[in-house]
Design a protein around this motif. Structure first.
Motif, short mmCIF file in Angstrom:
data_model
loop_
_atom_site.label_atom_id
_atom_site.label_comp_id
_atom_site.label_asym_id
_atom_site.label_seq_id
_atom_site.Cartn_x
_atom_site.Cartn_y
_atom_site.Cartn_z
N GLY A 8 0.77 -1.23 0.00
CA GLY A 8 0.00 0.00 0.00
C GLY A 8 0.80 1.28 0.00
N GLY A 9 2.11 1.18 0.12
CA GLY A 9 2.94 2.38 0.08
C GLY A 9 3.00 2.96 -1.31
N GLY A 10 3.56 4.15 -1.40
CA GLY A 10 3.68 4.80 -2.69
C GLY A 10 4.22 6.20 -2.54
N VAL A 11 4.20 6.93 -3.64
CA VAL A 11 4.65 8.31 -3.68
C VAL A 11 3.43 9.21 -3.80
CG1 VAL A 11 6.05 10.00 -4.89
CG2 VAL A 11 6.79 7.62 -4.80
N VAL A 12 3.27 10.12 -2.86
CA VAL A 12 2.11 11.01 -2.83
C VAL A 12 2.56 12.43 -2.52
CG1 VAL A 12 0.53 9.18 -2.14
CG2 VAL A 12 1.66 10.58 -0.39
N GLN A 13 1.65 13.36 -2.70
CA GLN A 13 1.90 14.75 -2.34
C GLN A 13 1.43 15.04 -0.93
OE1 GLN A 13 -0.14 16.87 -5.52
NE2 GLN A 13 1.80 17.19 -6.58
N ALA A 14 1.98 16.06 -0.34
CA ALA A 14 1.55 16.48 0.99
C ALA A 14 0.05 16.71 1.01
CB ALA A 14 2.29 17.73 1.43
N GLY A 15 -0.58 16.20 2.05
CA GLY A 15 -2.02 16.31 2.19
C GLY A 15 -2.79 15.11 1.68
N ASP A 16 -2.13 14.25 0.93
CA ASP A 16 -2.78 13.06 0.40
C ASP A 16 -2.88 11.96 1.45
OD1 ASP A 16 -3.10 14.29 -2.03
OD2 ASP A 16 -1.50 13.19 -3.04
N SER A 17 -3.54 10.88 1.07
CA SER A 17 -3.76 9.76 1.97
C SER A 17 -3.31 8.45 1.35
CB SER A 17 -5.25 9.65 2.33
OG SER A 17 -5.71 10.80 3.00
N LEU A 18 -2.98 7.51 2.20
CA LEU A 18 -2.66 6.15 1.80
C LEU A 18 -3.23 5.19 2.83
CD1 LEU A 18 1.12 6.36 0.79
CD2 LEU A 18 -0.77 5.86 -0.76
N ARG A 19 -3.51 3.99 2.40
CA ARG A 19 -3.87 2.93 3.33
C ARG A 19 -2.87 1.80 3.19
NH1 ARG A 19 -9.10 -1.09 3.54
NH2 ARG A 19 -7.93 -1.98 1.78
N LEU A 20 -2.16 1.53 4.26
CA LEU A 20 -1.20 0.45 4.30
C LEU A 20 -1.88 -0.81 4.82
CD1 LEU A 20 1.89 2.26 5.86
CD2 LEU A 20 1.11 2.23 3.47
N SER A 21 -1.50 -1.94 4.25
CA SER A 21 -2.03 -3.22 4.68
C SER A 21 -0.89 -4.14 5.09
CB SER A 21 -2.83 -3.89 3.56
OG SER A 21 -3.95 -3.11 3.19
N CYS A 22 -1.17 -5.00 6.02
CA CYS A 22 -0.21 -6.01 6.46
C CYS A 22 -0.94 -7.33 6.55
CB CYS A 22 0.39 -5.63 7.81
SG CYS A 22 1.44 -6.91 8.54
N ALA A 23 -0.60 -8.24 5.66
CA ALA A 23 -1.21 -9.56 5.63
C ALA A 23 -0.34 -10.54 6.40
CB ALA A 23 -1.39 -10.03 4.20
N ALA A 24 -0.95 -11.26 7.32
CA ALA A 24 -0.24 -12.20 8.17
C ALA A 24 -0.58 -13.62 7.79
CB ALA A 24 -0.58 -11.96 9.64
N SER A 25 0.41 -14.47 7.86
CA SER A 25 0.21 -15.90 7.72
C SER A 25 0.69 -16.59 8.98
CB SER A 25 0.94 -16.45 6.50
OG SER A 25 2.35 -16.29 6.63
N GLY A 26 0.15 -17.75 9.23
CA GLY A 26 0.48 -18.47 10.45
C GLY A 26 -0.70 -18.52 11.38
N PRO A 27 -0.58 -19.27 12.43
CA PRO A 27 -1.71 -19.48 13.33
C PRO A 27 -1.93 -18.33 14.29
CG PRO A 27 0.19 -20.67 14.14
CD PRO A 27 0.60 -20.07 12.83
#
Length: 119
Positions: A8-27
């Motif tokens: 979900g990372g990237g290059v954006v301008q000040a004031g913009d938004s991003l949503r980062l995700s973290c997918a987990a595997s395992g029990p």
């Protein structure tokens, strides 16, 4: 073994938004406290936010609390970090981490996702 993959990372301008995700595997994802950290070039890794197995949320500062939102979806084994009103000072590699219930520290880390904010 627990594996974590950020996206979900990237290059954006000040004031913009991003949503980062973290997918987990395992029990037992639902029993983990999940955290987000970030590290700028030449700087130490710093804590940003965490969400416990019970849903309790902690942010590193009021500034972060007002702009960032951490959440989790246990059905998807995923934790999110919503980044709003980004500023150049938020530029860093953002890392997801996991701590087992009853654990003393974060033991599992993802590879990181780059967030770059231009002026």
């Amino acid at each position: 073994q627990v594996q974590l993959v950020e996206s979900g990372g990237g290059v954006v301008q000040a004031g913009d938004s991003l949503r980062l995700s973290c997918a987990a595997s395992g029990p037992s994802f639902s029993t983990y406290t999940m955290g987000w950290f970030r590290q700028a070039p030449g700087e130490e890794r710093e804590f940003v936010a965490q969400i416990s197995w019970s849903g309790a949320i902690t942010y590193s500062s009021d500034s972060v609390k007002g702009r960032f939102t951490i959440s989790r979806d246990n059905a998807k084994n995923t934790v999110y970090l919503q980044l709003n009103n980004l500023a150049p000072g938020d530029t860093a590699v953002y890392y997801c981490a996991a701590r087992q219930r009853g654990g003393k520290k974060y033991d599992y880390w993802g590879q990181g996702t780059q967030v770059t904010v231009s002026s």
